[in-house]
Design a protein around this motif. Structure first.
Motif, PDB file in Angstrom:
ATOM      1  N   ALA A 149      47.088  25.011  78.304  1.00 13.76           N
ATOM      2  CA  ALA A 149      48.457  25.493  78.124  1.00 13.76           C
ATOM      3  C   ALA A 149      48.595  26.872  78.753  1.00 13.76           C
ATOM      4  O   ALA A 149      47.621  27.619  78.851  1.00 13.76           O
ATOM      5  CB  ALA A 149      48.786  25.560  76.633  1.00 13.76           C
ATOM      6  N   PRO A 150      49.801  27.239  79.152  1.00 19.36           N
ATOM      7  CA  PRO A 150      50.014  28.581  79.697  1.00 19.36           C
ATOM      8  C   PRO A 150      49.661  29.653  78.658  1.00 19.36           C
ATOM      9  O   PRO A 150      49.730  29.405  77.448  1.00 19.36           O
ATOM     10  CB  PRO A 150      51.507  28.619  80.009  1.00 19.36           C
ATOM     11  CG  PRO A 150      51.986  27.224  79.943  1.00 19.36           C
ATOM     12  CD  PRO A 150      51.013  26.461  79.122  1.00 19.36           C
ATOM     13  N   ARG A 151      49.306  30.826  79.140  1.00 22.42           N
ATOM     14  CA  ARG A 151      48.899  31.920  78.258  1.00 22.42           C
ATOM     15  C   ARG A 151      49.937  32.210  77.183  1.00 22.42           C
ATOM     16  O   ARG A 151      49.615  32.383  76.020  1.00 22.42           O
ATOM     17  CB  ARG A 151      48.638  33.182  79.080  1.00 22.42           C
ATOM     18  CG  ARG A 151      48.142  34.331  78.230  1.00 22.42           C
ATOM     19  CD  ARG A 151      48.138  35.657  78.999  1.00 22.42           C
ATOM     20  NE  ARG A 151      48.015  36.735  78.044  1.00 22.42           N
ATOM     21  CZ  ARG A 151      49.011  37.208  77.297  1.00 22.42           C
ATOM     22  NH1 ARG A 151      50.209  36.711  77.414  1.00 22.42           N
ATOM     23  NH2 ARG A 151      48.801  38.176  76.432  1.00 22.42           N
ATOM     24  N   ARG A 152      51.208  32.257  77.549  1.00 21.33           N
ATOM     25  CA  ARG A 152      52.269  32.561  76.579  1.00 21.33           C
ATOM     26  C   ARG A 152      52.268  31.543  75.447  1.00 21.33           C
ATOM     27  O   ARG A 152      52.378  31.908  74.278  1.00 21.33           O
ATOM     28  CB  ARG A 152      53.624  32.607  77.271  1.00 21.33           C
ATOM     29  CG  ARG A 152      54.755  32.980  76.316  1.00 21.33           C
ATOM     30  CD  ARG A 152      56.079  33.067  77.058  1.00 21.33           C
ATOM     31  NE  ARG A 152      57.165  33.321  76.140  1.00 21.33           N
ATOM     32  CZ  ARG A 152      57.846  34.452  76.059  1.00 21.33           C
ATOM     33  NH1 ARG A 152      57.547  35.454  76.859  1.00 21.33           N
ATOM     34  NH2 ARG A 152      58.825  34.585  75.195  1.00 21.33           N
ATOM     35  N   ASP A 154      59.353  40.221  72.788  1.00 23.45           N
ATOM     36  CA  ASP A 154      59.436  41.007  74.018  1.00 23.45           C
ATOM     37  C   ASP A 154      58.071  41.426  74.554  1.00 23.45           C
ATOM     38  O   ASP A 154      57.969  41.885  75.696  1.00 23.45           O
ATOM     39  CB  ASP A 154      60.278  42.266  73.787  1.00 23.45           C
ATOM     40  CG  ASP A 154      61.721  41.931  73.440  1.00 23.45           C
ATOM     41  OD1 ASP A 154      62.207  40.859  73.855  1.00 23.45           O
ATOM     42  OD2 ASP A 154      62.358  42.743  72.731  1.00 23.45           O
ATOM     43  N   LEU A 155      57.027  41.304  73.749  1.00 19.75           N
ATOM     44  CA  LEU A 155      55.693  41.778  74.146  1.00 19.75           C
ATOM     45  C   LEU A 155      54.704  40.653  74.467  1.00 19.75           C
ATOM     46  O   LEU A 155      53.609  40.915  74.940  1.00 19.75           O
ATOM     47  CB  LEU A 155      55.109  42.648  73.020  1.00 19.75           C
ATOM     48  CG  LEU A 155      55.953  43.850  72.601  1.00 19.75           C
ATOM     49  CD1 LEU A 155      55.301  44.553  71.412  1.00 19.75           C
ATOM     50  CD2 LEU A 155      56.161  44.800  73.763  1.00 19.75           C
ATOM     51  N   ILE A 156      55.094  39.425  74.220  1.00 20.09           N
ATOM     52  CA  ILE A 156      54.166  38.295  74.364  1.00 20.09           C
ATOM     53  C   ILE A 156      53.578  38.181  75.766  1.00 20.09           C
ATOM     54  O   ILE A 156      52.415  37.841  75.923  1.00 20.09           O
ATOM     55  CB  ILE A 156      54.851  36.974  73.959  1.00 20.09           C
ATOM     56  CG1 ILE A 156      55.079  36.961  72.455  1.00 20.09           C
ATOM     57  CG2 ILE A 156      54.021  35.769  74.370  1.00 20.09           C
ATOM     58  CD1 ILE A 156      55.866  35.774  71.974  1.00 20.09           C
ATOM     59  N   ASP A 157      54.350  38.469  76.782  1.00 20.81           N
ATOM     60  CA  ASP A 157      53.875  38.279  78.154  1.00 20.81           C
ATOM     61  C   ASP A 157      52.979  39.406  78.661  1.00 20.81           C
ATOM     62  O   ASP A 157      52.391  39.287  79.725  1.00 20.81           O
ATOM     63  CB  ASP A 157      55.055  38.117  79.113  1.00 20.81           C
ATOM     64  CG  ASP A 157      55.757  36.785  78.920  1.00 20.81           C
ATOM     65  OD1 ASP A 157      55.070  35.781  78.663  1.00 20.81           O
ATOM     66  OD2 ASP A 157      56.993  36.757  79.019  1.00 20.81           O
ATOM     67  N   PHE A 196      49.302  44.009  74.971  1.00 19.01           N
ATOM     68  CA  PHE A 196      49.807  44.013  73.595  1.00 19.01           C
ATOM     69  C   PHE A 196      49.257  42.866  72.746  1.00 19.01           C
ATOM     70  O   PHE A 196      49.582  42.765  71.566  1.00 19.01           O
ATOM     71  CB  PHE A 196      51.335  43.948  73.577  1.00 19.01           C
ATOM     72  CG  PHE A 196      51.983  45.244  73.923  1.00 19.01           C
ATOM     73  CD1 PHE A 196      52.095  46.256  72.983  1.00 19.01           C
ATOM     74  CD2 PHE A 196      52.482  45.461  75.197  1.00 19.01           C
ATOM     75  CE1 PHE A 196      52.686  47.466  73.301  1.00 19.01           C
ATOM     76  CE2 PHE A 196      53.083  46.662  75.531  1.00 19.01           C
ATOM     77  CZ  PHE A 196      53.175  47.662  74.576  1.00 19.01           C
ATOM     78  N   GLU A 197      48.440  42.008  73.322  1.00 18.83           N
ATOM     79  CA  GLU A 197      47.969  40.834  72.579  1.00 18.83           C
ATOM     80  C   GLU A 197      47.246  41.233  71.286  1.00 18.83           C
ATOM     81  O   GLU A 197      47.511  40.672  70.218  1.00 18.83           O
ATOM     82  CB  GLU A 197      47.074  39.956  73.446  1.00 18.83           C
ATOM     83  CG  GLU A 197      46.724  38.648  72.769  1.00 18.83           C
ATOM     84  CD  GLU A 197      46.064  37.652  73.703  1.00 18.83           C
ATOM     85  OE1 GLU A 197      45.504  36.676  73.186  1.00 18.83           O
ATOM     86  OE2 GLU A 197      46.113  37.832  74.933  1.00 18.83           O
ATOM     87  N   HIS A 198      46.362  42.208  71.356  1.00 21.15           N
ATOM     88  CA  HIS A 198      45.639  42.654  70.162  1.00 21.15           C
ATOM     89  C   HIS A 198      46.613  43.188  69.110  1.00 21.15           C
ATOM     90  O   HIS A 198      46.489  42.890  67.922  1.00 21.15           O
ATOM     91  CB  HIS A 198      44.601  43.720  70.525  1.00 21.15           C
ATOM     92  CG  HIS A 198      43.916  44.302  69.336  1.00 21.15           C
ATOM     93  ND1 HIS A 198      42.926  43.627  68.649  1.00 21.15           N
ATOM     94  CD2 HIS A 198      44.093  45.477  68.687  1.00 21.15           C
ATOM     95  CE1 HIS A 198      42.530  44.372  67.629  1.00 21.15           C
ATOM     96  NE2 HIS A 198      43.224  45.503  67.630  1.00 21.15           N
ATOM     97  N   ASP A 199      47.583  43.990  69.540  1.00 23.04           N
ATOM     98  CA  ASP A 199      48.572  44.549  68.612  1.00 23.04           C
ATOM     99  C   ASP A 199      49.399  43.448  67.958  1.00 23.04           C
ATOM    100  O   ASP A 199      49.713  43.521  66.763  1.00 23.04           O
ATOM    101  CB  ASP A 199      49.496  45.527  69.337  1.00 23.04           C
ATOM    102  CG  ASP A 199      48.761  46.750  69.861  1.00 23.04           C
ATOM    103  OD1 ASP A 199      47.728  47.131  69.268  1.00 23.04           O
ATOM    104  OD2 ASP A 199      49.218  47.317  70.862  1.00 23.04           O
TER     105      ASP A 199
END
Length: 92
Positions: free
Chosen positions: A27-30, A68-71, A75-78
Motif C-alpha cells: 500500500a502507499p505510504r500514506r 495535514d501532516l500525514i504526507d 512528522f510520522e513519529h510525532d
C-alpha cells in the motif's frame, strides 16, 4: 472505521482501498500511516472519534491537524506519539 473514511484519509478512492484489501500488495505510504494511526486510536475512541481526530488541530502537533501532516515523513513519529496519547490534548 468505514472504508470510505479510510479512503478519504488516505486520499484514495474507496475502490482502490477495496482492491488493496482484496489483492494485497504494498500500500502507499500514506495509507500505511493512516492504518497505523487508526489501529492505535481505535482503542481510545469510537469510529467517529477516530475519524474526527485526523481533522482536529492538536497542541502536541503545534496546532496542526494530523491530516495535514500525514504526507511529511518527518512528522510520522510525532503523529504516532499523538495517537498513543489518545484523548490527551485533543483540542488546540
Amino acid at each position: 472505521v468505514p472504508q470510505r473514511e479510510i479512503a478519504r484519509l488516505a486520499d484514495k478512492s474507496t475502490r482502490q482501498i477495496q482492491r488493496w484489501a482484496k489483492d494485497g500488495g504494498v500500500a502507499p505510504r500514506r495509507l500505511q500511516v493512516v492504518g497505523r494511526l487508526t489501529a492505535l486510536l481505535r482503542h481510545a475512541w469510537t469510529p467517529e472519534g477516530v475519524v474526527a481526530w485526523f481533522d482536529r488541530p492538536r497542541r502536541d502537533l503545534g496546532g496542526h491537524r494530523p491530516l495535514d501532516l500525514i504526507d511529511d515523513p518527518t512528522f510520522e513519529h510525532d503523529l504516532i506519539e499523538a495517537a498513543r496519547h489518545g484523548r490527551a490534548q485533543h483540542g488546540a
